[in-house]
Design a protein around this motif. Structure first.
Motif, mmCIF file in Angstrom:
data_model
loop_
_atom_site.group_PDB
_atom_site.id
_atom_site.type_symbol
_atom_site.label_atom_id
_atom_site.label_comp_id
_atom_site.label_asym_id
_atom_site.label_seq_id
_atom_site.Cartn_x
_atom_site.Cartn_y
_atom_site.Cartn_z
ATOM 1 N N PHE A 1 0.825 -1.055 0.153
ATOM 2 C CA PHE A 1 0.008 -0.106 0.022
ATOM 3 C C PHE A 1 0.758 1.351 -0.105
ATOM 4 O O PHE A 1 0.601 2.203 -0.658
ATOM 5 N N ALA A 2 1.969 1.203 0.872
ATOM 6 C CA ALA A 2 2.929 2.452 0.898
ATOM 7 C C ALA A 2 3.639 2.578 -0.309
ATOM 8 O O ALA A 2 3.646 3.747 -0.731
ATOM 9 N N GLY A 3 4.215 1.693 -1.018
ATOM 10 C CA GLY A 3 4.551 1.797 -1.931
ATOM 11 C C GLY A 3 3.825 2.483 -3.469
ATOM 12 O O GLY A 3 4.322 3.248 -3.897
ATOM 13 N N GLU A 4 2.449 1.895 -3.176
ATOM 14 C CA GLU A 4 1.646 2.813 -4.323
ATOM 15 C C GLU A 4 1.195 4.050 -4.088
ATOM 16 O O GLU A 4 1.418 4.968 -4.904
ATOM 17 N N LEU A 5 0.998 4.154 -2.634
ATOM 18 C CA LEU A 5 1.001 5.681 -2.194
ATOM 19 C C LEU A 5 2.017 6.535 -2.539
ATOM 20 O O LEU A 5 1.772 7.666 -3.109
ATOM 21 N N ALA A 6 3.222 6.153 -2.141
ATOM 22 C CA ALA A 6 4.462 6.978 -2.474
ATOM 23 C C ALA A 6 4.735 7.201 -4.067
ATOM 24 O O ALA A 6 5.053 8.254 -4.493
ATOM 25 N N TYR A 7 4.464 6.106 -4.795
ATOM 26 C CA TYR A 7 4.618 6.368 -6.160
ATOM 27 C C TYR A 7 3.457 7.297 -6.691
ATOM 28 O O TYR A 7 3.769 8.389 -7.653
ATOM 29 N N ARG A 8 2.489 7.320 -6.330
ATOM 30 C CA ARG A 8 1.350 8.083 -6.676
ATOM 31 C C ARG A 8 1.336 9.697 -6.320
ATOM 32 O O ARG A 8 1.256 10.694 -6.868
ATOM 33 N N LEU A 9 1.959 9.612 -4.909
ATOM 34 C CA LEU A 9 2.051 10.916 -4.407
ATOM 35 C C LEU A 9 2.811 11.762 -5.106
ATOM 36 O O LEU A 9 3.135 12.867 -5.194
ATOM 37 N N ASP A 10 4.102 10.939 -5.291
ATOM 38 C CA ASP A 10 5.388 11.513 -5.926
ATOM 39 C C ASP A 10 4.960 12.224 -7.478
ATOM 40 O O ASP A 10 5.303 13.213 -7.957
ATOM 41 N N TYR A 11 4.142 11.339 -8.249
ATOM 42 C CA TYR A 11 3.744 11.869 -9.586
ATOM 43 C C TYR A 11 2.775 13.128 -9.278
ATOM 44 O O TYR A 11 3.168 14.180 -10.030
ATOM 45 N N ALA A 12 1.989 13.162 -8.187
ATOM 46 C CA ALA A 12 0.889 14.299 -8.097
ATOM 47 C C ALA A 12 1.674 15.610 -7.758
ATOM 48 O O ALA A 12 1.515 16.408 -8.525
ATOM 49 N N LEU A 13 2.773 15.218 -6.849
ATOM 50 C CA LEU A 13 3.442 16.601 -6.540
ATOM 51 C C LEU A 13 4.272 17.038 -7.488
ATOM 52 O O LEU A 13 4.543 18.189 -7.714
ATOM 53 N N ARG A 14 4.991 16.221 -8.148
ATOM 54 C CA ARG A 14 5.967 16.422 -9.307
ATOM 55 C C ARG A 14 5.392 17.355 -10.358
ATOM 56 O O ARG A 14 6.086 18.267 -10.791
ATOM 57 N N TYR A 15 4.310 16.907 -10.659
ATOM 58 C CA TYR A 15 3.537 17.431 -11.882
ATOM 59 C C TYR A 15 2.418 18.652 -11.522
ATOM 60 O O TYR A 15 1.809 19.316 -12.272
ATOM 61 N N ALA A 16 2.299 18.758 -9.883
ATOM 62 C CA ALA A 16 1.226 19.857 -9.682
ATOM 63 C C ALA A 16 1.564 21.209 -10.052
ATOM 64 O O ALA A 16 0.673 21.903 -10.653
ATOM 65 N N PRO A 17 2.994 21.468 -10.025
ATOM 66 C CA PRO A 17 3.050 23.073 -10.460
ATOM 67 C C PRO A 17 2.701 23.365 -12.190
ATOM 68 O O PRO A 17 2.530 24.425 -12.403
ATOM 69 N N GLY A 18 2.683 22.432 -12.878
ATOM 70 C CA GLY A 18 2.383 22.662 -14.208
ATOM 71 C C GLY A 18 1.020 22.664 -14.538
ATOM 72 O O GLY A 18 0.644 22.890 -15.798
ATOM 73 N N PHE A 19 0.098 22.112 -13.641
ATOM 74 C CA PHE A 19 -1.307 21.917 -13.937
ATOM 75 C C PHE A 19 -2.263 22.966 -14.431
ATOM 76 O O PHE A 19 -2.804 23.119 -15.425
ATOM 77 N N PHE A 20 -1.932 24.019 -13.512
ATOM 78 C CA PHE A 20 -2.769 25.431 -14.074
ATOM 79 C C PHE A 20 -2.251 26.057 -15.512
ATOM 80 O O PHE A 20 -3.177 26.224 -16.133
ATOM 81 N N ILE B 1 14.989 -6.424 4.084
ATOM 82 C CA ILE B 1 15.505 -6.310 2.947
ATOM 83 C C ILE B 1 14.579 -5.852 1.841
ATOM 84 O O ILE B 1 15.085 -5.276 0.718
ATOM 85 N N THR B 2 13.108 -6.304 1.885
ATOM 86 C CA THR B 2 12.251 -5.674 1.007
ATOM 87 C C THR B 2 12.363 -4.229 1.042
ATOM 88 O O THR B 2 12.358 -3.489 0.231
ATOM 89 N N GLY B 3 12.381 -3.820 2.224
ATOM 90 C CA GLY B 3 12.299 -2.362 2.722
ATOM 91 C C GLY B 3 13.442 -1.524 2.278
ATOM 92 O O GLY B 3 13.438 -0.671 1.208
ATOM 93 N N LEU B 4 14.523 -2.270 2.265
ATOM 94 C CA LEU B 4 15.816 -1.712 1.660
ATOM 95 C C LEU B 4 15.838 -1.577 0.302
ATOM 96 O O LEU B 4 16.324 -0.714 -0.375
ATOM 97 N N SER B 5 15.215 -2.609 -0.478
ATOM 98 C CA SER B 5 15.091 -2.599 -1.743
ATOM 99 C C SER B 5 14.474 -1.534 -2.386
ATOM 100 O O SER B 5 14.669 -0.684 -3.222
ATOM 101 N N TYR B 6 13.206 -1.217 -1.598
ATOM 102 C CA TYR B 6 12.541 0.203 -2.027
ATOM 103 C C TYR B 6 13.427 1.220 -1.851
ATOM 104 O O TYR B 6 13.312 2.013 -2.652
#
Ligand code: SF4
Ligand code: SF4
Ligand code: SF4
Length: 455
Positions: free
Chosen positions: A354-373, A442-447
């Motif tokens: 769940f956290a991986g999906e959240l981080a990935y989607r929030l990352d995208y949302a924040l990264r491209y938010a400045p260009g939205f308007f 180990i899985t957390g470290l991979s992330y």
């Protein structure tokens, strides 16, 4: 008093306690019963999707000049992922996808065929295959930069939901096939809300109207009924059955987010292979943005890229699959006297998935938010919006990712602790617990290696 109890429950200080929010807030029950706001939100969703599809298909194809890209991938997706934790599958109660099918059924356009046994039996596999196809398309075709591709993807899901409604009664698509519904359902096992029935009241029931409906109103859209809801996987939390029940049995419970993971032990999630595929695909998605990235997968849209991407997704799946199998071996218990076979690593890893999906989607949302308007400004020639932008400090991304990841690792270890020392108390030796914990780390470290350099 309520707040104190709620905090105790949410932080798992009282794992078996729940609070029926319908009883505490009668207005909430009325909101679900009356359905006026549901209808309003659904209509709003229908219009928003119609806009996205139309503008995606016929609007400008430069992603910098078409706002539906950010609306779809930067607003819609991250919002859905965020809701998993707080309200479970409640999004499905407002989802616009089944809208046309419901309308067609209301007008009598449905063959009302019996849902085939094959579909009912294999629905977890079929929906996960569809989800794999969507994630593969997302990663290998550069669809997130294509307005038309994004619109076609939404259209494809809408067509699937509509076609199924023309063949089978109710929302068979939502129960058996929807890839998003499957993903949301699995994510919702970690939710702090659950929709359940009061079984003491259901014992005296003779009508089972929540499932069958009445002469005037149809029953549960996904053939469940409140009395059948035992986990968060299938119930849409649409509230439709509330007004069908004359015994006030359905409840909306505030619960510990770990309750279902520990009690059900991921049994109903295991068969779908959804966790290894989801986590494997996340590792690939983070890898694409990391400094270790050496092949431009999904950027050139060539056949070679697609093949490389497919191989990487398969490798990601295999990596997490091996961790899950090793974890089961180390844990040593794969059978519960109540449920039968289960895979202990699946509930343990759900928080990280769940956290991986959240981080990935929030990352995208924040990264491209400045260009939205400015994008809206260019698309609809509104000059005042062109300068409406802001900047996100680069450090925001690693800090956000570290916070989300570390919280999820702590949650995984906590689920392991609950399983090993409470559910199977005295059966799992300490050295085995340490080995499973090492696998989680180990899985957390991979992330961490793949997501932290994102800046
Ligand atoms: S299962 Fe899928 S189509 Fe159905 S309501 Fe949920 S997201 Fe929408
Ligand atoms: S939820 Fe209500 S209608 Fe459904 S079985 Fe229980 S008492 Fe009957
Ligand atoms: S059980 Fe009730 S809330 Fe759940 S999907 Fe069926 S009608 Fe909706």
């Amino acid at each position: 008093m309520f707040l104190k109890r709620a905090i105790r429950i949410i932080f798992d200080r009282a794992p078996d306690e729940t609070i029926d929010l319908f009883a505490v807030f009668p207005g909430l029950r009325r909101f679900f019963e009356r359905r006026r706001l549901h209808r309003f939100l659904r209509t709003f969703g229908d219009l928003a999707f119609a806009f996205i599809i139309f503008v995606g298909l016929f609007g400008p194809q430069d992603p910098g000049e078409n706002c539906i890209i950010y609306l779809s991938w930067g607003v819609w997706w991250p919002t859905i992922v965020l809701t998993w934790f707080f309200v479970g599958r409640m999004w499905c109660g407002f989802c616009p996808f089944p809208g046309i099918g419901r309308l067609a059924q209301g007008l009598g356009f449905c063959l009302n065929l019996k849902v085939p046994r094959f579909l009912r039996k294999n629905s977890p596999y079929l929906s996960v295959i569809l989800l794999c196809i969507i994630l593969w398309i997302e990663e290998s075709t550069g669809i997130k930069e294509s307005p038309r591709g994004t619109a076609l993807l939404i259209l494809a899901i809408l067509s699937g939901a509509t076609l199924t409604s023309l063949l089978f009664p109710m929302q068979a698509w939502c129960r058996y096939l929807c890839p998003m519904g499957r993903l949301i359902g699995v994510g919702s096992t970690l939710s702090m809300l659950e929709f359940r029935a009061d079984f003491e009241k259901c014992k005296k029931c003779r009508t089972f109207a929540c499932k069958r409906g009445t002469q005037e109103r149809r029953g549960c859209p996904v053939f469940l009924g409140a009395f059948n809801v035992r986990n968060n996987l299938d119930c849409l939390i649409c509230g439709h059955c509330l007004s069908l029940c004359d015994k006030d049995s359905p409840m909306l419970n505030l619960r510990s987010p770990f309750k279902e993971l520990v009690l059900n032990k991921g049994r109903f999630i295991t068969c779908s292979y959804i966790i290894p595929f989801l986590m494997g695909s996340q590792l690939v998605r983070f890898y694409e943005d990391s400094p270790f990235f050496f092949v431009h997968v999904g950027r050139l849209n060539g056949l070679d890229d697609m093949l490389v991407c497919s191989a990487m997704l398969a490798a990601g799946f295999f990596y997490v699959f091996v961790i899950i199998r090793l974890g089961a071996l180390f844990f040593g218990i794969t059978e519960d006297e109540l449920f039968g076979k289960f895979s202990p690593m699946v509930p343990i890893l759900v928080p990280m998935a769940f956290a991986g999906e959240l981080a990935y989607r929030l990352d995208y949302a924040l990264r491209y938010a400045p260009g939205f308007f400015p994008t809206i400004g260019r698309q609809f020639s509104v000059d005042s919006l062109l300068g409406l932008t802001f900047s996100v400090p680069p450090m925001t991304f690693p800090i956000m990712n570290i916070f989300i990841l570390l919280s999820s690792v702590a949650a995984c270890i906590y689920v392991l602790y609950r399983l090993a020392f409470q559910e199977f108390e005295g059966i799992v030796p300490m050295r085995r617990v340490v080995l499973v914990a090492a696998l989680v780390l180990i899985t957390g470290l991979s992330y961490m290696c793949l997501m932290i350099p994102v800046a």
